[in-house]
Design a protein around this motif. Structure first.
Motif, PDB file in Angstrom:
ATOM      1  N   ARG A 156       0.826  -1.202   0.000  1.00  0.00           N
ATOM      2  CA  ARG A 156       0.000   0.000   0.000  1.00  0.00           C
ATOM      3  C   ARG A 156       0.863   1.256   0.000  1.00  0.00           C
ATOM      4  O   ARG A 156       1.963   1.276   0.558  1.00  0.00           O
ATOM      5  N   MET A 361      -9.044   1.431  -0.824  1.00  0.00           N
ATOM      6  CA  MET A 361      -8.507   2.583  -0.102  1.00  0.00           C
ATOM      7  C   MET A 361      -9.162   2.708   1.263  1.00  0.00           C
ATOM      8  O   MET A 361     -10.237   2.144   1.501  1.00  0.00           O
ATOM      9  N   SER A 362      -8.522   3.465   2.147  1.00  0.00           N
ATOM     10  CA  SER A 362      -9.118   3.828   3.424  1.00  0.00           C
ATOM     11  C   SER A 362      -8.554   5.168   3.851  1.00  0.00           C
ATOM     12  O   SER A 362      -7.453   5.559   3.432  1.00  0.00           O
ATOM     13  N   CYS A 363      -9.307   5.886   4.669  1.00  0.00           N
ATOM     14  CA  CYS A 363      -8.794   7.119   5.252  1.00  0.00           C
ATOM     15  C   CYS A 363      -9.285   7.232   6.688  1.00  0.00           C
ATOM     16  O   CYS A 363     -10.436   6.893   6.988  1.00  0.00           O
ATOM     17  N   VAL A 376      -4.249   8.376   4.689  1.00  0.00           N
ATOM     18  CA  VAL A 376      -4.832   7.680   3.539  1.00  0.00           C
ATOM     19  C   VAL A 376      -3.972   6.471   3.170  1.00  0.00           C
ATOM     20  O   VAL A 376      -2.749   6.590   3.062  1.00  0.00           O
ATOM     21  N   GLN A 377      -4.625   5.334   2.975  1.00  0.00           N
ATOM     22  CA  GLN A 377      -3.951   4.131   2.487  1.00  0.00           C
ATOM     23  C   GLN A 377      -4.556   3.720   1.158  1.00  0.00           C
ATOM     24  O   GLN A 377      -5.789   3.699   1.017  1.00  0.00           O
ATOM     25  N   LEU A 378      -3.703   3.401   0.187  1.00  0.00           N
ATOM     26  CA  LEU A 378      -4.150   2.986  -1.145  1.00  0.00           C
ATOM     27  C   LEU A 378      -3.485   1.675  -1.527  1.00  0.00           C
ATOM     28  O   LEU A 378      -2.266   1.525  -1.354  1.00  0.00           O
ATOM     29  N   ALA A 389      -3.700   8.414  -7.449  1.00  0.00           N
ATOM     30  CA  ALA A 389      -3.530   8.652  -6.017  1.00  0.00           C
ATOM     31  C   ALA A 389      -4.162   9.980  -5.612  1.00  0.00           C
ATOM     32  O   ALA A 389      -4.814  10.086  -4.568  1.00  0.00           O
ATOM     33  N   PHE A 392      -7.938   9.798  -4.939  1.00  0.00           N
ATOM     34  CA  PHE A 392      -8.314   9.257  -3.639  1.00  0.00           C
ATOM     35  C   PHE A 392      -7.968  10.227  -2.508  1.00  0.00           C
ATOM     36  O   PHE A 392      -8.650  10.260  -1.479  1.00  0.00           O
TER      37      PHE A 392
END
Length: 429
Positions: A156, A361-363, A376-378, A389, A392
């Motif tokens: 990630r 993804m997550s934030c 933020v993770q992608l 990127a 997101f």
């Protein structure tokens, strides 16, 4: 951009055979608790298999764990009160679980399946740790559990806003102890109508409440967040497409008329004057039961290119007090959001972003009264270029600002004692 290593552990295709099964047994509920040291216990329903012919969904997972390097290190290092080895445990119960009518459900242990945490967990290669039937419990005629336990690399990219979004921060990429600037973020409050309003209108209506909103004269509108690359070019943005206004008779944004953001990216020519719509994020405030905190509920629809249908891919609540996590993860969505049609449309809209499902993804954001620097993770497999990127990152900014935009409206801005500077967002109340 250098990714950080993550490992994805998935458990799926789960089913149970009981010896000497009868109608009474078949009527009972069966579930399992899936445990891994240092992670919350995950609970899943276990279907009972009554014949040799069974069809377990090969794609749906009942539990997924995401582990970074520190998690793997912790699992490999026994503590003072921990067993010499760490295990993934699937503990199967027969009977009710949870609380029903105020009474804790009764359950009976059927058996336990374990997979030892080994050196292959650190190698980052796809490994099928188990697939098939295995006996659990005691006795000669033991129950049999079917499951698939798969381990695979899931690297990630991790980004963080250097400061609150309204202060126009840089966005840095985290890799170990290094913090490398990748984007810059510009927050704009513009209450004048713009061409983006028409762009959002072709995908969504504003519930026909414009006249009522004007009469209220209490609204938060015109917020924009533009993401620039290091050369200064605008590559993605989030526009407030529908104002955040209080519902009639109250001071909060309601589900019946949520505020909304349009998430866009620059077109292929690189011009910031022409945007390609990608998704729409809705937000509203939900009242909590007595003695509990309200939540802000967020709902993301994708806008497939050259299609009229909007596709729900994520819906999640965030605590107004502590904040929380908003995510796109096809293994964790509600049934309405994770069906095959949604996955197909998601793939059309995002390209590779939904192919194969899994984490996208997550934030992480803070609550409405806290300073927030979203993290933020992608998933690497869903990012083909920096513009992906940035899109997101713009979504994460909209998530964070939605928590602030859903604060209760007041007739006059509240005074904040002990604060050296007023909250700029209070000016919109």
């Amino acid at each position: 951009m250098d990714p950080q290593p993550f490992v994805r552990l998935s458990i799926g295709q789960i089913g149970l055979k009981l010896p000497g099964g009868n109608a009474r047994t078949a009527a009972q509920l069966c579930h399992c608790e899936i445990r891994l040291g240092g992670f919350p216990v995950q609970i899943a329903h276990v279907p009972l298999i009554h014949s040799s012919e069974f069809n377990l969904d090969p794609f749906t997972n009942v539990a997924v764990f995401s582990l970074d390097e520190s998690d793997l290190k912790a699992l490999a290092t026994p503590g003072c009160f921990r067993a010499p080895r760490s295990y993934l445990e699937v503990v199967v119960y027969l009977g009710r679980f949870g609380v029903h009518c105020g009474i804790a459900g009764r359950k009976r242990l059927v058996g336990v399946f374990r997979v030892e945490v080994g050196s292959e967990w650190h190698e980052g290669k796809p490994v099928l740790l188990h697939h098939g039937w295995t006996g659990i419990g005691k006795g000669e005629a033991r129950p049999e559990l079917h499951l698939r336990v798969k381990l695979e690399a899931d690297p990630r990219y991790i980004f963080q806003f250097d400061d609150e979004i309204v202060l126009n921060p840089q966005v840095v990429q985290l890799h170990g102890s290094s913090r490398q600037p990748i984007f810059s973020c510009k927050f704009i409050r513009d209450k004048r109508p713009s061409q983006t309003d028409a762009l959002g209108g072709q995908y969504w209506s504003s519930s026909g409440s414009e006249e009522k909103d004007m009469e209220m004269r209490r609204e938060r509108k015109g917020w924009k967040v533009v993401i620039h690359d290091l050369s200064g070019s605008a590559v993605a943005a989030a526009f407030m497409a529908t104002p955040f206004v209080p519902a009639p008779g109250c001071d909060t944004v309601a589900r019946s008329n949520p505020g909304a953001w349009l998430i866009v990216r620059a077109d292929t020519t690189g011009s910031s004057e022409s945007w390609q719509p990608w998704g729409r994020l809705e937000a509203w405030r939900e009242a909590a039961p007595v003695a509990s905190k309200d939540t802000v509920r967020l709902r993301l629809h994708l806008l497939p290119e050259r299609q009229d249908d909007c596709v729900l891919v994520s819906e999640a609540p965030l605590s107004i007090d502590k904040g929380g996590e908003f995510f796109i993860d096809m293994d964790r969505q509600a049934p309405a959001a994770a069906g095959a049609p949604a996955a197909e449309h998601c793939a059309v809209s995002l390209g590779a972003a939904c192919v194969g499902g899994g984490f996208v993804m997550s934030c992480m954001v803070q609550g409405e009264a806290r300073k927030s620097r979203p993290l933020v993770q992608l998933a690497v497999r869903h990012v083909t270029c920096r513009e992906d990127a940035a899109m997101f990152v713009a979504l994460a900014a909209a998530v964070d600002l939605s928590v602030k935009a859903c604060r209760p409206f007041r007739r006059k801005p509240a005074k904040k004692y002990g604060s050296s500077s007023p909250d700029p967002l209070e000016l919109d109340a």
